[in-house]
Every structure is written in structure tokens, then in C-alpha cells.
Design a protein around this motif. Structure first.
Motif, short mmCIF file in Angstrom:
data_model
loop_
_atom_site.label_atom_id
_atom_site.label_comp_id
_atom_site.label_asym_id
_atom_site.label_seq_id
_atom_site.Cartn_x
_atom_site.Cartn_y
_atom_site.Cartn_z
N ILE A 287 39.61 42.94 30.98
CA ILE A 287 39.87 43.27 31.88
C ILE A 287 39.32 41.85 33.25
O ILE A 287 39.35 42.66 33.94
N GLU B 50 41.22 40.09 33.83
CA GLU B 50 42.93 39.26 34.44
C GLU B 50 43.47 39.88 35.27
O GLU B 50 44.32 40.16 36.49
N GLN B 51 42.16 41.36 35.82
CA GLN B 51 42.46 42.10 36.72
C GLN B 51 41.59 41.57 37.86
O GLN B 51 41.15 42.08 38.90
N LYS C 3 37.70 41.87 37.38
CA LYS C 3 36.82 42.39 37.21
C LYS C 3 36.22 42.11 35.69
O LYS C 3 36.43 41.76 35.23
N THR D 88 35.13 44.44 41.08
CA THR D 88 36.25 43.95 41.19
C THR D 88 35.65 42.42 42.28
O THR D 88 35.28 43.16 43.21
N GLU E 113 40.72 39.28 46.16
CA GLU E 113 41.98 38.27 45.49
C GLU E 113 42.02 36.83 45.14
O GLU E 113 41.23 36.55 46.86
#
Length: 94
Positions: free
Chosen positions: A22, A24-25, A27, A84, A87
Motif C-alpha cells: 500500500i 504505492e498508494q 499509505k 495517507t 500527493e
């Protein structure tokens, strides 16, 4: 001096296959204090790693029965935080 307060909240990063997938997202998964609330976790992550936190999901880790030879017991309970980031931001745990 304030860093010690944040280090009591954020105990350790959790490095497993699932947590690596995760990343890569954007998180990241951390083991946190059981009494820590989401705003405290957010502040600690932002101050320690100098990033912007988008959201936080928390979950309690339940105990499990374990046995070693003739001795049986329970694993420790705890709390996980899945953070999270905004960006384009990353945390270097290496």
C-alpha cells in the motif's frame, strides 16, 4: 524535547508485505500508542517526518492465543494507524 512526546505516540513502523504493497498508494502503517487519538497521531507524523497527512485510519489489534511447548499465553494487544499522505510526499523508513 517535544520529539519525545511524539515518539511515545508513534512506537514503530510496521513493515510487512501488505504494508509495503500500500506504500504505492501513499499509505504508511505505524504501531501507535493505544490511547492515541487521530489528531495526536496526525500531529506526531507531521512533526517527525515533515510531511502533510491527508487522512488516518486506526484499528485495534486483538490478542491471539499462542503456545510455546507446554506454556500457553496471549500476544500483546495494540493499535495500528494507516496514514495517507498528500500527493507526491513520501516517508523514508529505510
Amino acid at each position: 524535547m517535544k520529539d519525545t512526546k511524539y515518539l511515545e505516540i508513534i512506537k514503530a513502523p510496521i513493515v510487512t508485505e501488505k504494508s509495503e504493497a500500500i506504500k504505492e498508494q501513499g499509505k504508511y502503517t505505524f504501531l501507535v500508542s493505544e490511547k492515541a487519538k487521530k489528531p495526536e497521531i496526525k500531529e506526531a507524523i507531521e512533526k517527525l517526518f515533515d510531511v502533510h497527512v491527508k487522512s488516518i485510519n486506526t484499528l485495534n489489534i486483538k490478542t491471539k492465543k499462542r503456545r510455546v511447548g507446554r506454556y500457553s499465553g496471549l500476544t500483546n494487544r495494540g493499535k495500528k494507524a494507516i496514514v495517507t499522505l498528500a500527493e507526491g510526499e513520501t516517508i523514508d523508513l529505510g
